[in-house]
Write an enzyme that holds these catalytic residues in place. Structure first.
Site, PDB file in Angstrom:
ATOM      1  N   CYS A 135       0.823  -1.204   0.000  1.00  0.00           N
ATOM      2  CA  CYS A 135       0.000   0.000   0.000  1.00  0.00           C
ATOM      3  C   CYS A 135       0.860   1.258   0.000  1.00  0.00           C
ATOM      4  O   CYS A 135       0.330   2.367   0.109  1.00  0.00           O
ATOM      5  CB  CYS A 135      -0.950   0.005   1.193  1.00  0.00           C
ATOM      6  SG  CYS A 135      -0.120  -0.026   2.802  1.00  0.00           S
ATOM      7  N   GLU A 158      -2.155   1.046  -4.801  1.00  0.00           N
ATOM      8  CA  GLU A 158      -1.730  -0.269  -4.313  1.00  0.00           C
ATOM      9  C   GLU A 158      -0.917  -0.957  -5.408  1.00  0.00           C
ATOM     10  O   GLU A 158      -1.248  -0.845  -6.598  1.00  0.00           O
ATOM     11  CB  GLU A 158      -2.963  -1.104  -3.963  1.00  0.00           C
ATOM     12  CG  GLU A 158      -2.681  -2.232  -3.009  1.00  0.00           C
ATOM     13  CD  GLU A 158      -3.093  -1.907  -1.578  1.00  0.00           C
ATOM     14  OE1 GLU A 158      -3.129  -2.833  -0.769  1.00  0.00           O
ATOM     15  OE2 GLU A 158      -3.366  -0.733  -1.282  1.00  0.00           O
TER      16      GLU A 158
END
Length: 368
Positions: free
Chosen positions: A320, A354
């Site tokens: 992330c 992401e």
């Protein structure tokens, strides 16, 4: 960062810019062309939370722009939220407005929805909740057909249950997941399903055993486990471990051993430098790990985990935070190269992206 401007007409170009930035950042590592997984431009977010702003007798959902942190922005509709949340928001506000018992000192509202249509609402107060609140809340939950929870300082009232059940199909295989209130769940359900599909494709045919760190509620564990002989999965959050055990059983997964340990602890256990009572039922000598799967927090992998990763032929990494991912890839450069890449737009209209990388050992797998 200011509140994002939501314009579906701009979505494709904004995503293209983020993909370009990703490719530039990882160009020094000879990254292959990434597979791009876009989000739906609207109604993609399964979690949402709002302050409740009181102005006389009126109460509104509100958000705050960091540039003007004391100035509430009233939210009439929130089109990035999943449709069950969007449908419930005006009905909930209307009923709160009409009930002094429910709106008095109400501070925040949190929504958790599923792709399969379930919805849970948490009402958070700056006052103790009593029997009159519970009676009004039960009526509200019945009218809205939702799971409802009340919270205040050192108090939590669960009217039915404090979790929702997510259901969807992955490559034709039906999956289900318990998602507990207050625990981490993937915010973008459609993109999460694409992440699971990509991850499975990267390790299909790998065989052997899987070590998974930071497994959470078993989101990836449930999807990946049938592709391996055995899985050893770790997680530190007690509620996430509870949910993971439920999810493994609910999906008939019987080849996973789960331990509540941090990444540095499991690194020490595998290196045989420390013994842990939590591992007493796990025979590490049985495992023949072919793959390491990690989905770490924003801080990325620490030094002991990097050292552990160097011993694996295949590392599947979901991140992330592209910056810490770059740092970790650089630390692994001597032993591993990038064999596959993907970007997943979990958060449209923001700078966040992401990423997924498949890292394989330079020179091929080690001899068994």
């Amino acid at each position: 960062m200011p509140l994002p401007a939501i314009d579906p007409a701009e979505y494709a170009s904004q995503l293209a810019d983020k993909v370009t930035q990703f490719k530039q950042a990882f160009a020094p590592f000879a990254v292959p062309e990434p597979t791009v997984f876009p989000s739906a431009p609207l109604h993609y977010r399964l979690r949402a939370e709002f302050r409740m702003w009181h102005d006389g007798e009126r109460v509104d959902y509100a958000m705050f722009d960091p540039a003007e942190p004391k100035q509430p922005i009233a939210i009439e509709q929130f089109d990035v939220a999943a449709e069950p949340i969007c449908a419930a928001m005006p009905r909930l506000r209307e009923r709160l407005q009409a009930s002094e018992t429910l709106k008095r000192r109400l501070f925040q509202v949190e929504f958790l929805a599923t792709l399969s249509g379930e919805l849970m609402i948490s009402l958070i107060y700056h006052r103790p909740l009593d029997e009159s609140w519970e009676a009004a809340a039960r009526q509200l939950a019945a009218e809205l057909d939702v799971r409802l929870i009340g919270r205040s300082r050192k108090q939590k009232i669960v009217l039915d249950r404090d979790w929702v059940l997510e259901r969807f199909a992955l490559d034709g295989r039906p999956l289900q997941y318990k998602q507990i209130e207050g625990s981490f769940t993937q915010p973008n359900g459609g993109v999460n399903r694409q992440m699971l599909g990509w991850a499975c494709e990267q390790v299909r045919g790998a065989g052997g055993d899987l070590l998974e760190l930071y497994c959470g509620n078993g989101n990836f564990t449930v999807a990946l486990a049938p592709l391996f002989e055995r899985v050893l999965a770790t997680e530190v959050s007690k509620t996430s471990v509870e949910a993971a055990h439920y999810n493994l059983a609910a999906n008939d997964i019987d080849n996973v051993a789960m331990v509540r340990m941090s990444s540095d602890e499991i690194s020490a256990a595998l290196a045989r430098t420390r013994e842990f009572r939590r591992m007493k039922d796990v025979d590490l000598d049985r495992y023949r790990f072919s793959t390491l799967f990690v989905d770490p927090p924003r801080s990325g992998l620490d030094a002991p985990t990097i050292e552990l990763a160097r011993g694996f032929d295949r590392i599947l990494y979901i991140s992330c935070n592209p910056q810490t991912l770059q740092e970790n890839v650089a630390a692994l450069q001597a032993t591993h190269g990038i064999a596959g890449a993907a970007v997943f737009d979990q958060f449209p209209y923001t700078r966040h992206l992401e990423c997924g990388l498949l890292l394989t050992r330079r020179g091929g797998p080690r001899a068994p």
